[in-house]
Design a protein around this motif. Structure first.
Motif, PDB file in Angstrom:
ATOM      1  N   GLU A 136      49.206  87.142 163.100  1.00 22.71           N
ATOM      2  CA  GLU A 136      48.790  88.103 162.853  1.00 22.71           C
ATOM      3  C   GLU A 136      47.664  88.316 164.134  1.00 22.71           C
ATOM      4  N   PRO A 137      47.121  89.671 164.259  1.00 16.96           N
ATOM      5  CA  PRO A 137      47.472  90.861 163.431  1.00 16.96           C
ATOM      6  C   PRO A 137      48.875  91.553 163.920  1.00 16.96           C
ATOM      7  N   PHE A 138      49.699  90.740 164.684  1.00 20.77           N
ATOM      8  CA  PHE A 138      50.930  91.503 165.131  1.00 20.77           C
ATOM      9  C   PHE A 138      51.776  91.783 164.096  1.00 20.77           C
ATOM     10  N   LEU A 139      52.128  90.742 162.975  1.00 18.79           N
ATOM     11  CA  LEU A 139      53.175  90.938 161.894  1.00 18.79           C
ATOM     12  C   LEU A 139      52.580  92.179 161.231  1.00 18.79           C
ATOM     13  N   SER A 140      51.452  92.264 161.031  1.00 21.48           N
ATOM     14  CA  SER A 140      51.046  93.194 160.052  1.00 21.48           C
ATOM     15  C   SER A 140      50.792  94.806 160.546  1.00 21.48           C
ATOM     16  N   HIS A 198      61.706  89.443 167.536  1.00 22.26           N
ATOM     17  CA  HIS A 198      60.990  88.337 167.834  1.00 22.26           C
ATOM     18  C   HIS A 198      61.311  87.394 166.664  1.00 22.26           C
ATOM     19  N   GLY A 199      60.891  85.905 167.027  1.00 18.33           N
ATOM     20  CA  GLY A 199      61.166  84.994 166.035  1.00 18.33           C
ATOM     21  C   GLY A 199      59.737  84.450 165.565  1.00 18.33           C
ATOM     22  N   PRO A 207      62.534  83.646 154.659  1.00 20.06           N
ATOM     23  CA  PRO A 207      64.001  83.535 154.084  1.00 20.06           C
ATOM     24  C   PRO A 207      64.984  84.457 154.573  1.00 20.06           C
ATOM     25  N   GLN A 208      64.494  85.543 154.760  1.00 20.50           N
ATOM     26  CA  GLN A 208      65.429  86.735 155.280  1.00 20.50           C
ATOM     27  C   GLN A 208      64.609  87.346 156.715  1.00 20.50           C
ATOM     28  N   PRO A 209      65.456  88.216 157.382  1.00 17.80           N
ATOM     29  CA  PRO A 209      64.922  88.760 158.578  1.00 17.80           C
ATOM     30  C   PRO A 209      63.732  89.566 157.966  1.00 17.80           C
ATOM     31  N   SER A 210      62.770  89.760 158.854  1.00 15.83           N
ATOM     32  CA  SER A 210      61.393  90.634 158.247  1.00 15.83           C
ATOM     33  C   SER A 210      61.184  91.944 159.243  1.00 15.83           C
ATOM     34  N   PHE A 211      60.595  92.843 158.572  1.00 16.85           N
ATOM     35  CA  PHE A 211      60.504  94.329 159.308  1.00 16.85           C
ATOM     36  C   PHE A 211      59.075  94.371 159.201  1.00 16.85           C
ATOM     37  N   ILE A 265      61.150  93.454 164.489  1.00 18.58           N
ATOM     38  CA  ILE A 265      62.034  92.878 163.543  1.00 18.58           C
ATOM     39  C   ILE A 265      61.945  91.220 163.830  1.00 18.58           C
ATOM     40  N   GLY A 266      61.556  90.532 162.971  1.00 16.54           N
ATOM     41  CA  GLY A 266      61.532  89.121 163.047  1.00 16.54           C
ATOM     42  C   GLY A 266      62.653  88.623 162.494  1.00 16.54           C
ATOM     43  N   ILE A 267      63.384  87.694 163.215  1.00 12.37           N
ATOM     44  CA  ILE A 267      64.780  86.957 162.978  1.00 12.37           C
ATOM     45  C   ILE A 267      64.575  85.433 162.940  1.00 12.37           C
ATOM     46  N   ASP A 268      63.494  84.964 162.729  1.00 10.55           N
ATOM     47  CA  ASP A 268      63.404  83.442 162.640  1.00 10.55           C
ATOM     48  C   ASP A 268      63.542  83.206 160.976  1.00 10.55           C
TER      49      ASP A 268
END
Length: 260
Positions: free
Chosen positions: A205-209, A220-221, A226-230, A235-238
């Motif tokens: 944070e605050p990047f994710l929000s 990014h990762g 549990p699943q890719p996040s947007f 788009i987060g793929i960790d």
């Protein structure tokens, strides 16, 4: 994790600043080839090989090769960190090109090897598993001042120089067309050339929000879900390969975004 980020920044204040890692820019034109982004590996060699097999099959279906971008954190937590590095140093059996970026775990491992007494907290980040993968028993190490010379001898005898060179020279970002690949994210409303290496490797944070607010889409990762996040412009793929067994691959080709 916020406390750990503060600890890392404090360590940087008392150490000689490391040179900035490279930031690669392949131009503004949207690529004519497919890009396959792989999330955080964390010592999971089987999952990495499986991901590369999926990519190879997809390239065969496309009838063309592409670029494989790995988003960092090749070590720690999982059981085969040393083997993952060795795999990435070996040309792909499928003939495709890999481009590996630096994650916070990769960076702090190098710092630990150079000054273990100043980066002991790395052991709590999965560093014990990494040392074990190199044949080093972390419970038998003497981290006191008197054990410093012996410690350096053990590291030198067990961690190949080519692994150190690989980790030390990893770039920290890649821009291709309107895609920007980094390990963790970016500080909102700050130009890329003004971001610190710690921003790109550690931020949540605050990047994710809020997202970055700059041009393009950030891939990014770093933050496992549990699943890719947007989120806004990202788009987060960790997907936590070391505990879920799910190593995510995001395919970017023309106007298509898909997971394979």
């Amino acid at each position: 994790m916020r406390n750990l980020m503060g600890w890392v920044k404090r360590r940087q204040e008392v150490l000689v600043p490391a040179p900035l890692r490279r930031r690669l820019d392949l131009g503004d034109a949207r690529p004519l080839f497919a890009i396959y982004a792989i999330g955080d590996v964390h010592g999971c060699l089987k999952e990495l090989k499986d991901a590369e097999e999926r990519i190879a099959r997809d390239m065969d279906q496309l009838g063309r090769s592409g670029l494989v971008v790995l988003l960092g954190d090749y070590i720690d937590r999982g059981p085969m960190s040393a083997q993952v590095i060795e795999h990435l140093l070996t040309p792909s059996d499928f003939g495709f090109r890999r481009l590996a970026l630096c994650g916070n775990h990769d960076d702090i491992f190098i710092k630990f090897l150079a000054a273990p007494e100043q980066y002991m907290q790395w052991l709590e980040l999965g560093g014990q598993q990494t040392l074990s993968s190199y044949g080093i028993d972390p419970h038998q190490l003497d981290f006191s001042k008197r054990g410093r010379d012996k410690l350096q001898q053990i590291f030198a005898a067990n961690v190949p120089p080519r692994h150190l060179d690989f980790l030390s020279n990893l770039p920290i970002s890649l821009k291709v067309g309107d895609f920007l690949f980094v390990h963790a994210g970016l500080r909102p409303k700050v130009m890329l050339d003004e971001q610190t290496d710690e921003d790109l490797m550690w931020i949540r944070e605050p990047f994710l929000s809020s997202g970055w607010g700059g041009p393009g889409l950030v891939i990014h990762g770093h933050t496992p879900q549990p699943q890719p996040s947007f989120g806004p412009g990202r788009i987060g793929i960790d997907t936590g390969a070391f505990y879920t067994g799910n190593l995510t691959v995001l395919k970017l080709f023309q106007n298509e975004k898909s997971f394979i």
